[in-house]
Every structure is written in structure tokens, then in C-alpha cells.
Design an enzyme around this catalytic site. Structure first.
Site, short mmCIF file in Angstrom:
data_model
loop_
_atom_site.label_atom_id
_atom_site.label_comp_id
_atom_site.label_asym_id
_atom_site.label_seq_id
_atom_site.Cartn_x
_atom_site.Cartn_y
_atom_site.Cartn_z
N GLY A 60 -2.81 -2.78 -1.99
CA GLY A 60 -1.50 -3.40 -1.76
C GLY A 60 -1.44 -4.14 -0.43
CG ASN B 210 -1.52 5.79 -0.59
OD1 ASN B 210 -1.50 7.00 -0.75
ND2 ASN B 210 -1.68 4.91 -1.58
CB SER C 45 -4.87 3.96 0.85
OG SER C 45 -4.85 2.57 0.78
CB SER C 46 -7.04 1.72 -3.97
OG SER C 46 -6.14 2.48 -4.71
CB SER D 123 -0.88 -0.05 1.25
OG SER D 123 -1.65 1.11 1.28
N GLY D 124 0.65 2.14 -0.88
CA GLY D 124 1.42 3.37 -0.94
C GLY D 124 2.66 3.25 -1.82
CD GLU E 215 -4.05 -1.97 3.49
OE1 GLU E 215 -4.89 -2.59 4.16
OE2 GLU E 215 -4.31 -0.99 2.78
CB THR F 82 -3.61 4.08 -7.39
OG1 THR F 82 -4.00 3.06 -6.48
CG2 THR F 82 -4.83 4.73 -7.97
N1 LIG Z 1 5.13 8.08 -10.05
C1 LIG Z 1 4.85 8.87 -9.03
N2 LIG Z 1 5.27 10.15 -9.03
C2 LIG Z 1 4.99 10.96 -8.01
N3 LIG Z 1 4.31 10.58 -6.92
C3 LIG Z 1 3.88 9.30 -6.85
C4 LIG Z 1 4.12 8.39 -7.89
N4 LIG Z 1 3.59 7.20 -7.54
C5 LIG Z 1 3.02 7.39 -6.32
N5 LIG Z 1 3.20 8.65 -5.89
C6 LIG Z 1 2.75 9.20 -4.65
O1 LIG Z 1 2.47 8.14 -3.78
C7 LIG Z 1 1.17 8.17 -3.30
C8 LIG Z 1 0.64 6.78 -3.15
O2 LIG Z 1 0.54 6.20 -4.42
P1 LIG Z 1 -0.63 5.18 -4.80
O3 LIG Z 1 -0.50 4.92 -6.22
O4 LIG Z 1 -1.90 5.66 -4.30
O5 LIG Z 1 -0.20 3.92 -4.01
P2 LIG Z 1 -0.94 2.51 -3.96
O6 LIG Z 1 -2.04 2.55 -4.91
O7 LIG Z 1 0.13 1.57 -4.32
O8 LIG Z 1 -1.38 2.34 -2.59
C9 LIG Z 1 0.42 8.96 -4.29
O9 LIG Z 1 -0.65 9.63 -3.70
C10 LIG Z 1 1.48 9.96 -4.78
O10 LIG Z 1 1.52 11.08 -3.94
MG LIG Z 2 -3.90 2.34 -4.70
#
Ligand SMILES: Nc1ncnc2c1ncn2[C@@H]1O[C@H](COP(=O)(O)OP(=O)(O)O)[C@@H](O)[C@H]1O
Ligand SMILES: [Mg+2]
Length: 1107
Positions: A390, A160, A163-164, A110-111, A392, A115
Site C-alpha cells: 500500500g 502494519n 506488512s507485505s 499500508s495496513g 506508504e 492482504t
Molecule cells: N477484515 C479484517 N478483520 C480483522 N482484522 C483485520 C482485517 N483486515 C486487516 N486486519 C488487521 O490489519 C492488519 C493489517 O492488514 P493487512 O491486510 O496486512 O494490511 P495491508 O496488506 O493493507 O498492508 C492485519 O494484520 C490484521 O490484524
Molecule cells: Mg499487505
């Protein structure tokens, strides 16, 4: 300028190594160091072969610009530095050009950035695929579904900020050209417990905060909400605001996105009403109330909130209130109602809120799918993008984490299956020499959770369905019994547990060694959450709502559709949907993005080596590199391989007749590819290094260019040649035409000059001839003139001589005559004087007369009386004789002519004579009648059977039978009548029937009147007082007037011995009954031709216009 430099390999300007396969030496430290080095230089992407490792930078990097998109578009995977776009491009092109369905598997904690990665993939694909108004709308809808689902399904967690809290798999569908057609989204188990309770430092779903911050006052009022977060029990207070997140702005984004995706205004409104209702549900509080029967009962503290909820959702307040106070259990057609105590009431409230929200979320997904689904039925290519929650590990991990982690276990499994296991097995299958590489296979953990008999989920279900008291503890007990010996299961409850003394493991928990680490699960709530129970009273109350969306969310509340069967548990539902998902993913070509979290602080620039190391380990990335290095980067069946590269070798181009494998061997030998770079499998060629493949590709590209040049060359040659030949042909035609034309011109010129010269010569010759002829003629003329003069002179001389001679002779004769006369006169003078003169005179006269008559005898004209010829008179003194002779001759020849006549002819001429006497010079009509013979009976009365009656009535001889016009005295109109004249009578009869109209004895006819003009009108005047005269006189007209009048005259004369009075006058009176009418003839116009017109002018005047 630096930007413009085009990299041709990922090796250019490489920081560390872009592809871990190239890492030397390969161990965990070097692996992490390489990642760190790259991370420190803002290179967040690194490859392991075709797998992309992505490290979350936690800050925005300028590497996702449209220019970057263009840079990566249509480039080889290893051509540029590692990037998520390279993977997206590879997947998209493989889908478009090789017709392989793709899936993009994004995994990580997660994080870790899953996404974000999924969104980057989607936006890249959207940017490079087809364009056009329709396609753009599809793209826009696909992309805009993200903000909507994130608002309702994402929340801030400890790990996060966005977080989804649900799993999402999106199939993007393309047509054969690679244009997007639409998509299908599947969602997996929303973490709905978050609606009613959030762990410390976490938030509820974004949408609640977004509404309260972003909606207008008016809208809030409509939803009966207040802006203050603290007013709502369901909103965790300690982290209501998140740094760097503008809820209000996001709210506007969400509303806009909903509109783009195709939500109707009323749908959006309903959605927010449900959200508001959920929020307000949390504010309903209960207080205990003791009842007489000793049972605890709950009561709603403040009914105001309830009332507002009911107003919002159109639910009857009493129905909802009752649903919160009672629970009805139906068993065997029996309904038992029990009261709810306060705890039960709160449970019911929260269950309702969770259900409302999670069902709303599922409805949103369905609704979005409706909008974005492909409109056509054509065959689709599919690119699936999986973004699931992700792995957790929290302090308190509950059922949701268990489910989430199970899902991640399964994804790891599929990764292992496809990249580690499958790959190694393939080498063995293909007979490639291979030393097995050890890796951890998490299938055993999956089995621990999902095994149908002994799996944790199966046991949870069993426990939930078991009759008797079921609690989370009984469940744990059962787990302990069954799983105690499992390697990856830990718990303190089991008697002989290895963990009896493990104080870190509380008694109410069990621990699983997941592939990514140990996770301790609080068993509390497992049974409830798995049961996912909503009291039927509540679902029925919801179904009764006067709110179409809420009603639709609770179809089971419909009493008509009561289903006593238990719904499937949350766990089994999830297991089934994950199984379907896995099956689906296995049919597609996988593309991996493995997301790594650099630190736990959501901070940029921090690279926590221990954390990263842990992730690398459990993700099996090192093993991945090893398999990759030991193995072959690329494999392909021989046939397509030969087909693709055959143009690189003379023997195989354009056709290879032998088996494909032999062809590939020849090809690779020819290209001098080092032997260690490839291996021949049973059905496939294996290429060790991507670079070899790229070399092949580059050669192919080069060769294709050469071929294209060759084709171009030949084509251009052909085209030029054809053009040239055509031009040549044209030139020949033009030249021949021109030559023809110019020769024609020349010929024409020569011809015309020849003619001119010729004509000059002819003219000259002719003139010469003319001159000669003229000369000759003049000579002739001159000779003639001279001759003529000469002859003339001769003739005149002769004439003169003859004249002289004649004159002389005449003179001699005259003189002789005179002399003789003189002599005779002298001699006979004495006898002569008395009567000689008279005698000579008489003799001369006699001689003349004799000569006259003798000449007349010869000149006498013909015997025709009408011959007017008569010889001219020779001597004036015979004038009277000549006239008399002419008269006598005429009379004589008339008599001669008359003598030839028969009696009948005589009669006719008599009649004609009579007519002449009567009318000649009196009536203008007369001359025309002279030539016409008188016929009398123009009508064949005796012959025509029509007139048989008339014939019978008239016994005397008919002198005239003719059709005449009887003039009507009243108006001057004519009517046809038959006019009959017999010896004694005049009769008028009807022309058609022959009936006699009038009969007049001739004695009663006194007079006949007519004009002097050229008309046939005549009046028959009758004797006054006679019987016939009673109707008045007859006014008739006939073409044979002259004949009729003549015959009437003659017959009357012979019968009555009286001459009939014939009056010829242009004005006469006619007796009409009592009146006398004047008939007047005038000179009329010729407009009616030659027919006279008769008109009654007044009482006394009838006017006849004669042309
Ligand atoms: N490629 C990226 N560039 C900049 N920031 C990112 C990137 N990927 C993730 N982040 C940062 O990380 C945070 C968490 O990413 P997210 O995709 O929501 O994680 P996950 O879905 O894996 O839990 C996002 O809100 C963003 O702020
Ligand atoms: Mg996500």
C-alpha cells in the site's frame, strides 16, 4: 432465530446507508459520518455501487464464518448487507456463468487490510467453488501458498505488523464448471534493503524470527544458528517481538504449508540453509588494514562465522574470503583486480545478503507456481487477485517507497480510468445526456515518474548508465533541472525553486505530490538501489557453491556465461512489470475493494476522522459516488438484455422479431418502469438504479419460476395423460383378455355340462335300447330254445321212431339172415364140412392180397433214391412182404438212377464212395465233405503265368493242385505251400514263386495219419531211408483233407497196387529228422474261432488244439 431471518435487501436493518449512492445529502461530512456510524456498529463494509469500501477493524469480527459464506452464496449483490463475500460471490458467478475473466483490485494504504481482504476473497471462492479430492488439493495448495510467501515477504513495519514487502498478483484458474485448476503468482519487487537494515521500530522479514523461535535445537544446530536474536546484526533489536504474534507457531504453520504446497524435504532444508546463511552473513565484520602501497584494505575480523557460512553453503572459504577482499573489473578482455576497503567490503557483504534473499524469494514464487500450476491444457477462466504493497509515507522514504507509491499511483490510475473516466466517456459515446463530473486525474503524476524521456525513473536510469562519477546528488541535480517546473515535483536545489525557503524540505530530498499526499524522498541510495549491483566476484563465488539451490540462484556467476552487458536496472524492471500488470488488468472485469485505515495506531474502535477524510479524498470516493449517482448503475447491450428479460412481456415472449432496442422499449413500457430509471443509449440500455435491475431480476426469477411451473404442469399433464392412456390401453387389453378367458371358461363349462347331459341321455337311450334288444334277444332265444326243444322233441321222437323202425328192420334182416343161414347151413351142412373153410380162407386171403397190391400201385413213392417215403402197412401179416417190397423198390430205383450216369460222373462217385469207405464214421470232418464236389485242381497252374516254371517242371497230369499249410515242426507255425499230386509223385512248392521244395515218389509214401476230429491236419509218412525222407515226414493242413487223402489213396493204389495205410487216431508219431514227435489232438477253446492251433509243447510233443 435472529440468525435464521433472511434479509432480502441491504436496506433491511440498515445502519446509516449501506450504499453511499443512497446518501442524502452527499458531502464529505455525511460520507464520513456514515462510515463512522457503520464502523461503530461493526459494519466495516460499505458500497459505492459495486465498489466495496472496507475499513480495517483491527480486531477479528464474527462475519467470516462458514455460515456467512453460505448466506452470501448465490445471492444478489444488493440483497444482503455489504460484505466482501458479496463482491467475491458476484465476481465468481460472473466468471463461472458469464464467462468473464475477473480481477479483484484491492487498494489502500499500508495496513488498511488489503492482504487480509485478498485472503478473504480467496477463501470465499475456495469455499463456494467445486468440491472433490482433486479440487480440494488444488484449493489447499493455492491457500497454503499465502503463509509461505508471507513468512518470507512480510515484515512488521510502523504501519502494519504484517506488512507485505512485495507486490503480489495471483491468477486463480478455473475450468468451465468453475472448479479451480491451479494458479499463477507474479511477485513484484521485494523490499530487499530490509534484509540488512530496518527502520526503527520495524523488523526484518518474519522468517528470520520464525526460524530462531520455532526451529528445534537440533535443526538450529544443523543450520549453525543460535536462538538468541541479539546474536545477529541483521535483526533490529528494538522490536524483535511483536505483540500477538507467535513466531514459533507461525514457523510450524510455514513448514506445514511448504509441505502441502509440495516442497520436498531437501528443498525446504536448502531454503532454510540459505536463510541461515543470509543471517550469518550479517555477522561478518571487517577491520581496516593498511598496506605498504598506502591503499586501504579490509580484513575479516573473525573468520569463524565465514567458515560456518561456507560449511552451510558448500562454498570454498578462500573463494568467499577473496570475494570480500577484491573486486575484479573486466574491461576489453582485461581483468583488473582492486582491493576493497572496509566500507566497500561491507557494501559487498550486504549486497550479497540482499541478493541471496531476494533471489531466494523469487525462487520460492517460481517453485510454488510449479506446484500450483494447472495440469490441464483446457481453456481456463481466470480470477486475478491483486494485493500490492500500500501507499506508504514514512519519515525516511527511500527508493523502495518511491517504487511502492508509483505502483499505487498506477492502480489509482486504472481505477480512475475504469470507473470515472471510462464511465463518463461511455455516456457520451452512447449519447446519454451527461454533465461532466470533475475529479482529479493522477495521470500527470504517473507521467512525472514513468515518462520515457523526462520521467524520474528514466532520469535515474540515465544517471546510472552515465560514465563518470555518479552519485545520488548528481541525480538530484538532474531531477531538479528537468522536473523543476512540474506541478507535483518539489525540491530546494533548483535555482528558481518555489521551495527555496521551505525548511521542511531538506536539501538532499525531493518531494512528490502523490494522489494520496506529499511524500518526501531521501535521494540517498537511489542510484545504488536502482543499479542493484553485485560484484561479479561474489556471484561467481556463489555459483561455485556446492549447494544446488544457491548455485541455481546465481546463474550469471557461471564464468562460461559471462555477460558484460549491464542487467536492466531495478527501476526499469519494475516499470516494465507494472506496465504488463496494468495491461493484464485492463482485459479483465474489475472488482474494487478500497481499503481504509481508521487510525494509525493499529487499534480497534478508533475512528480518526481526519485520517479517513484524507483517504477518502485521495481515493476520489466522493467523486466516485457522484458519477455513480449521476450515472447509471447498470448497462447492457440491447440483445443480451432482451434475451434475459423477454419472458417478462407477452409481446417479446417467446420471440421478438424486430430490432432488439425496440424490443427492450416494449418490454420496459410493459413493465411500467419509471422513465427516469432508464435511458436508451446507442447500443446499450442504461439502468439508473440497481434496485430497478433487481426488480427486473426478481420479476425474471418469478417468471422463471412460473415458466418452470408451467413447464412442470404441462409435463406432468403430459406424463399423467400418457400414463393414463397407457393404463387405458392396458386395461382394454386386460379386459378383453379377461372376457375372452371368462367366456372361454363359461363356454367350456356349458360344453361340458351339455356333453354330460348328452351322455346321460345317450346312455339312457342306449340302455333303453339295450334293454329292448336284450328283451328281444331273450325272446328270440327263448323262442329258439323252445323251438329247439320242440324240434329236439320232434327229432328225438322221429329218431326213436326211425330207430325202432331200423331195429325192427335189422331185427327182421338178422332174423331173416339167421333164418336163411340156418336154412342154408341145414341144407349145405353136408357139403361144406370137408374144404369149404380152407377155400374161403384162401379166397379171402387172395382177395386181401389183390386189394393190397392194387392199392400199392397207386401209392408207390417217387423214383428219387433219397425219398424216404413208403406207404404204411395195411395188415400185420404183410410185415415182411412190405419191407421186402420196399427194399426191392429202392434197389430198383437206385439202379435206375445209376444208369443215367456218364463215365466221368461215375468216376467222381467212385471217388466219393472211396472216401466214404475210408472216412465215414471215422473222421468228424467227413460229413462236411460229402456235399462238396471233388475238384482236384484248385489252383489253375497252367493258366496262372506266375506258376509257369512249376508247370514246366511237372510234365505229368496234375491230380491235385492246392494250397496247403505246412506246419513248421519246430514251433508249430504254418507256412503256405502248393501241394501237387501227379500220377507218380507228391510235390510241395513255394506258393509265391512256384519253386519246387520237395518231390516224393508215391512209392515212398508209406502212411497218412490224421485225427478223428474236425480238423484238416494230416501227416504224410515217408519210407524210411528213402531220399525224400531225409527231411522227415510232412505235417500238413488243408481244407480239402478228405479229397486229398482219398485221391492220394486211389492214385497210390493204381500206381503201386498197394493200399495206402490211412491211420485215423488222435495221437500219432511223426518222424522229424532223427526224432519221432508225437502229434496230439486235444479239445481246444474256441477263442481263435474255428481254426485249430498248433503248438510245440516240448521235444516230443506237438499239441493241436481243435475247437
Ligand atoms: N477484515 C479484517 N478483520 C480483522 N482484522 C483485520 C482485517 N483486515 C486487516 N486486519 C488487521 O490489519 C492488519 C493489517 O492488514 P493487512 O491486510 O496486512 O494490511 P495491508 O496488506 O493493507 O498492508 C492485519 O494484520 C490484521 O490484524
Ligand atoms: Mg499487505
Amino acid at each position: 432465530m435472529a440468525k435464521m431471518e433472511v434479509k432480502t435487501s441491504l436496506l433491511d436493518d440498515m445502519i446509516g446507508v449501506g450504499d453511499m449512492v443512497l446518501l442524502e445529502p452527499l458531502n464529505e461530512d455525511s460520507f464520513i459520518n456514515n462510515l463512522k456510524k457503520r464502523f461503530d456498529h461493526n459494519e466495516v463494509y460499505t458500497y459505492i455501487g459495486s465498489v466495496v469500501i472496507s475499513i480495517n477493524p483491527y480486531r477479528s469480527l464474527p462475519i467470516y464464518t462458514p455460515e456467512k459464506v453460505e448466506e452470501y452464496r448465490n445471492r444478489n449483490f444488493y440483497e444482503l448487507s455489504p460484505h466482501i463475500f458479496a463482491l467475491s460471490d458476484e465476481a465468481y458467478r460472473s466468471l463461472r456463468d458469464q464467462d468473464k475473466d475477473q480481477c479483484i483490485l484491492i487498494t489502500g494504504e499500508s495496513g488498511a487490510g488489503k492482504t487480509e481482504a485478498s485472503k478473504l476473497v480467496m477463501s470465499y471462492v475456495a469455499a463456494v467453488c467445486g468440491k472433490g479430492a482433486e479440487v480440494n488439493q488444488v484449493k489447499e495448495q493455492l491457500l497454503q501458498s499465502n503463509p509461505v510467501l508471507e513468512a518470507f515477504g512480510n515484515a512488521k513495519t510502523m504501519r502494519n505488523d504484517n506488512s507485505s514487502r512485495f507486490g503480489k498478483y495471483m491468477d486463480i484458474e478455473f475450468d468451465f464448471k468453475g472448479d479451480p485448476l491451479g494458479g499463477v503468482i507474479s511477485n513484484y519487487l521485494l523490499e530487499k534493503s530490509r534484509v540488512v537494515k530496518q527502520p526503527r521500530g520495524e523488523r526484518n522479514f518474519h522468517i528470520f524470527y520464525q526460524i530462531l523461535s520455532g526451529a528445534s535445537e537440533e535443526f538450529l544446530c544443523k543450520l549453525k544458528l543460535e536462538r538468541d536474536f541479539s546474536r545477529y546484526n541483521y535483526l533490529g533489536l528494538d522490536s524483535a517481538r511483536v505483540n500477538g504474534v507467535d513466531d514459533a507457531a507461525n514457523f510450524r504453520t510455514v513448514r506445514n504449508a511448504m509441505q502441502i504446497v509440495g516442497f520436498m524435504d531437501h528443498e525446504t532444508q536448502s531454503v532454510f540453509e540459505v536463510v541461515a546463511a543470509v543471517l550469518k552473513l550479517g555477522n561478518i565484520e571487517f577491520k581496516p588494514e593498511s598496506r605498504a602501497n598506502g591503499l586501504d584494505e579490509s580484513k575479516i575480523k573473525d573468520k569463524n562465522e565465514l567458515k560456518e557460512i561456507c560449511e552451510l553453503t558448500g562454498i570454498d572459504q578462500s573463494v568467499l574470503e577473496r570475494a570480500f577482499s577484491f573486486r575484479t573489473v573486466e574491461a576489453k578482455q582485461e581483468k583488473v583486480s582492486t582491493t576493497l576497503n572496509v566500507a566497500q567490503a561491507y557494501y559487498a557483504r550486504d549486497a550479497l545478503a540482499k541478493n541471496l534473499y531476494s533471489r531466494l524469494f523469487s525462487w520460492l514464487v517460481t517453485r510454488i507456481n510449479e506446484s500450483i500450476k494447472a495440469q490441464t491444457k483446457v481453456r481456463k477462466k481466470v480470477m486475478g487477485v491483486l494485493d500490492i504493497y500500500g501507499f506508504e509515507i514514512f519519515e525516511d522514504n527511500s527508493f523502495e517507497q518511491f517504487i511502492i507509491n508509483y505502483c499505487n499511483e498506477k492502480l489509482q490510475q486504472i481505477f480512475i480510468e475504469l470507473t470515472l473516466k471510462e464511465e463518463q466517456e461511455e455516456y457520451i459515446r452512447e449519447g446519454i445526456e451527461w454533465t461532466h463530473i470533475e475529479y482529479f486525474n493522477n495521470a500527470i503524476i504517473c507521467d512525472l515518474i514513468e515518462n520515457n524521456q523526462t520521467g524520474i525513473l528514466a532520469m535515474l536510469d540515465e544517471e546510472c548508465l552515465r560514465p563518470g562519477t555518479v552519485t545520488d546528488d548528481t541525480f538530484l541535480e538532474k531531477l531538479n533541472q528537468v522536473c523543476a517546473t512540474h506541478q507535483h515535483f518539489e525540491s530546494r536545489m533548483s535555482k528558481c525553486s518555489r521551495f527555496l525557503n521551505d525548511t521542511s524540505l531538506p536539501h538532499s530530498c525531493f518531494r512528490i505530490q502523490h494522489y494520496a499526499g506529499k511524500v518526501m524522498y531521501q535521494v540517498e541510495g537511489f542510484v545504488d538501489k536502482n543499479n542493484d549491483l553485485l560484484y561479479r566476484d561474489l556471484s561467481q563465488a556463489m555459483w561455485k557453491a556446492n549447494h544446488s539451490l544457491i548455485k541455481a540462484l546465481f546463474p550469471e556467476g557461471n564464468p562460461a556465461k559471462i555477460n558484460l552487458k549491464r542487467p536492466p536496472t531495478a527501476g526499469s524492471q519494475f516499470k516494465a512489470s507494472v506496465a504488463t500488470l496494468m495491461k493484464n488488468l485492463q482485459t479483465k472485469n474489475p472488482n474494487y475493494i478500497r481499503c481504509i485505515k481508521p487510525n494509525d495506531k493499529k487499534a480497534a474502535h478508533i475512528f480518526n476522522e481526519a485520517l479517513v477524510c484524507h483517504q477518502i479524498r485521495y481515493l476520489g470516493l466522493l467523486e466516485n459516488v457522484r458519477v455513480r449517482r449521476a450515472g447509471y448503475a447498470f448497462r447492457q447491450p440491447y440483445e443480451p438484455c432482451l434475451e434475459r428479460y423477454k419472458m417478462l412481456c407477452k409481446q417479446t415472449w417467446p420471440h421478438w422479431r424486430g430490432p432488439a432496442r425496440a424490443g427492450v422499449e416494449v418490454l420496459f413500457n410493459e413493465l411500467r418502469i419509471p422513465e427516469e430509471e432508464f435511458s436508451f443509449g446507442r447500443s446499450k440500455i442504461f439502468i439508473r438504479n440497481p434496485r430497478t435491475l433487481f426488480k427486473l431480476e426478481d420479476l425474471r426469477k418469478q417468471r422463471l419460476e412460473d415458466l418452470a411451473t408451467l413447464i412442470g404442469k404441462i409435463y406432468r399433464g403430459w406424463k399423467c395423460r400418457t400414463h393414463f392412456l397407457l393404463m387405458k390401453k392396458c386395461q382394454v387389453v386386460i379386459a378383453s383378455w379377461y372376457r375372452r378367458y371368462s367366456q372361454q371358461k363359461k363356454y367350456q363349462k356349458i360344453k361340458s355340462s351339455a356333453i354330460t347331459v348328452q351322455s346321460y341321455i345317450r346312455g339312457w337311450k342306449a340302455r333303453k335300447l339295450l334293454r329292448e334288444l336284450k328283451h328281444l334277444k331273450r325272446c328270440n332265444e327263448a323262442a329258439t330254445v323252445i323251438a329247439a326243444y320242440w324240434h329236439g322233441t320232434q327229432a328225438r321222437r322221429e329218431l326213436r321212431r326211425l330207430k325202432d323202425e331200423a331195429r325192427n328192420k335189422h331185427a327182421i334182416a338178422v332174423i331173416w339172415a339167421f333164418w336163411l343161414g340156418y336154412k342154408v347151413r341145414r341144407e349145405y351142412r353136408k357139403f361144406f364140412r370137408a374144404n369149404a373153410g380152407r377155400k374161403i380162407y384162401e379166397f379171402t386171403l387172395q382177395r386181401i392180397m389183390q386189394k393190397y397190391f392194387l392199392e400199392m400201385k397207386n401209392k408207390i413213392p417217387s423214383l428219387s433214391p433219397i425219398d424216404k417215403n413208403w406207404p404204411a402197412r395195411p395188415y400185420l401179416f404183410l410185415e415182411s412182404t412190405h419191407k421186402e417190397l420196399k427194399r426191392i423198390f429202392h434197389l430198383w430205383r437206385c439202379k435206375k438212377y445209376r444208369d443215367q450216369f456218364t463215365d466221368q460222373q461215375k468216376l467222381i462217385y467212385e471217388e466219393k464212395l472211396e472216401a466214404s469207405e475210408l472216412f465215414k464214421d471215422k473222421k468228424a470232418l467227413y460229413p462236411a465233405s460229402v456235399g462238396q464236389p471233388f475238384q482236384g485242381a484248385y489252383l489253375e497252374i497252367s493258366e496262372n503265368p506266375k506258376y509257369k516254371k512249376l508247370k514246366d517242371a511237372v510234365d505229368e497230369k496234375i491230380i491235385i493242385a492246392e494250397v496247403v499249410n505246412k506246419i513248421n515242426r519246430a514251433n508249430g507255425k504254418a507256412a503256405s505251400r502248393i501241394f501237387l499230386l501227379t500220377k507218380n509223385n507228391v510235390l510241395l512248392a513255394d506258393q509265391k514263386s512256384g519253386t519246387i521244395k520237395s518231390e516224393v515218389p508215391l512209392g515212398d509214401v508209406t502212411k497218412v495219419s490224421m485225427s478223428s476230429q474236425n480238423d484238416g491236419f494230416f501227416a504224410v509218412h515217408l519210407k524210411e531211408g528213402s531220399e525224400a525222407a531225409s527231411k522227415g515226414d510232412f505235417l500238413l493242413s488243408s481244407d480239402h483233407l478228405i479229397e486229398m487223402a482219398t485221391k492220394l489213396y486211389r492214385t497210390t493204389l493204381s500206381q503201386t497196387k498197394q493200399k495206402l495205410n490211412i491211420e485215423i487216431s488222435d495221437e500219432f508219431l511223426v518222424q522229424f529228422k532223427q526224432d519221432k514227435v508225437c502229434v496230439k489232438f486235444i479239445q481246444g477253446s474256441q477263442k481263435n474261432g474255428n481254426i485249430p492251433t498248433c503248438k510245440r509243447k516240448n521235444n516230443r510233443l506237438l499239441e493241436v488244439a481243435v475247437p
